[in-house]
Design an enzyme around this catalytic site. Structure first.
Site, PDB file in Angstrom:
ATOM      1  N   CYS A  40      16.156 -19.392  16.085  1.00  0.00           N
ATOM      2  CA  CYS A  40      17.101 -19.219  14.550  1.00  0.00           C
ATOM      3  C   CYS A  40      17.258 -20.225  14.102  1.00  0.00           C
ATOM      4  CB  CYS A  40      17.934 -18.291  14.808  1.00  0.00           C
ATOM      5  SG  CYS A  40      18.895 -17.936  13.005  1.00  0.00           S
ATOM      6  N   ASP A  42      19.932 -21.236  12.710  1.00  0.00           N
ATOM      7  CA  ASP A  42      21.357 -20.896  12.130  1.00  0.00           C
ATOM      8  C   ASP A  42      21.910 -21.843  13.371  1.00  0.00           C
ATOM      9  OD1 ASP A  42      24.268 -20.482  13.027  1.00  0.00           O
ATOM     10  OD2 ASP A  42      23.394 -18.128  12.341  1.00  0.00           O
ATOM     11  N   ARG A  44      24.393 -22.601  14.727  1.00  0.00           N
ATOM     12  CA  ARG A  44      25.332 -22.274  16.096  1.00  0.00           C
ATOM     13  C   ARG A  44      24.285 -22.088  17.495  1.00  0.00           C
ATOM     14  NH1 ARG A  44      28.001 -17.325  12.995  1.00  0.00           N
ATOM     15  NH2 ARG A  44      26.167 -16.285  12.744  1.00  0.00           N
ATOM     16  N   HIS A  96      19.734 -14.533  18.315  1.00  0.00           N
ATOM     17  CA  HIS A  96      21.443 -14.873  18.751  1.00  0.00           C
ATOM     18  C   HIS A  96      21.424 -13.692  18.380  1.00  0.00           C
ATOM     19  CE1 HIS A  96      22.702 -16.304  15.004  1.00  0.00           C
ATOM     20  NE2 HIS A  96      20.969 -16.657  15.178  1.00  0.00           N
ATOM     21  N   CYS A  99      23.055 -12.784  14.130  1.00  0.00           N
ATOM     22  CA  CYS A  99      22.117 -13.304  13.872  1.00  0.00           C
ATOM     23  C   CYS A  99      21.837 -12.933  12.249  1.00  0.00           C
ATOM     24  CB  CYS A  99      20.296 -12.456  13.899  1.00  0.00           C
ATOM     25  SG  CYS A  99      19.343 -14.081  13.160  1.00  0.00           S
TER      26      CYS A  99
HETATM   27 CO    CO Z   1      19.968 -16.281  13.501  1.00  0.00          CO
END
Ligand code: CO
Length: 206
Positions: A40, A42, A44, A96, A99
């Site tokens: 992803c 993302d 993080r 994750h 998400c």
């Molecule tokens: Co995500």
């Protein structure tokens, strides 16, 4: 802020060279990663950091909600290069928990283009609606949908012609499904690894 980033970059480069004077000259000439990471976007979920790999060791493709859509030229270009040129041994599909992309796929809010991008997750949601409805909280449903999405993407990768053709030539590749936890930084292996067409057939439920 940007000057901070440039300072960080100079410090990082100096530190790498100090520990290993040939670090950059070695990487400049060749990359030979054993792993392809499909994760992803993302912020993080930093791919290399999570699995402790240096530059040159992990080939990375990231997008919203770690999808592997069989019609996406970006993902397919990465997959072909990883399989046919770099001959990676492992392909890690890494979702994750928590998400936002997965949540956005099914929350009914309209956001524009991303709603189309997330369409495959709504298909997974519909396909597994009985299992998801039986769970006792929204959090449990969200977590499970994250896992089911990873399994579905593992299936996409493992049935792609680039991977199937590589297997037919005897090239070893294993496709794995993992979910990373923002809560404790640990990866959960979903145990859906696929190393052959026979393994793939066992995943038909997704
Ligand atoms: Co995500």
């Amino acid at each position: 802020m940007l000057s901070d980033l440039k300072d960080n970059n100079r410090a990082w480069s100096a530190k790498k060279t100090q520990v290993d004077p040939k670090f950059f000259s070695r990487l400049e000439n060749q990359q030979s990663p054993q792993y392809l990471w499909i994760g992803c976007a993302d912020s993080r979920v930093p791919a290399n950091e999570i699995v402790g790999l240096d530059p040159g060791e992990l080939f990375v493709h990231r997008n919203v909600a770690n999808l592997a859509p069989p019609q996406d030229a970006n993902y397919l270009s990465v997959l072909q290069f990883a399989v046919e040129v770099m001959k990676v041994k492992h392909i890690l599909v890494v979702g994750h928990y928590g998400c936002g992309g997965v949540a956005a796929a099914v929350d009914g809010v309209r956001r524009g283009l991303v709603d189309h991008w997330l369409h495959p997750i709504r298909e997974v949601h519909e396909h597994h609606c009985h299992e998801l409805d039986a769970l006792d909280s929204d959090k449990a449903r969200w977590d499970r949908l994250v896992e089911l999405n990873v399994m579905r993407q593992v299936k996409n990768v493992a049935s792609d012609v680039f991977v199937v053709d590589a297997w037919a030539k005897g090239q070893p590749i294993t496709v794995h499904g993992w979910v990373y936890s923002l809560h404790d930084g640990l990866v959960n292996d979903l145990n859906v690894s696929v190393s052959s067409v026979e393994d793939y057939r066992k995943l038909v439920a997704f």
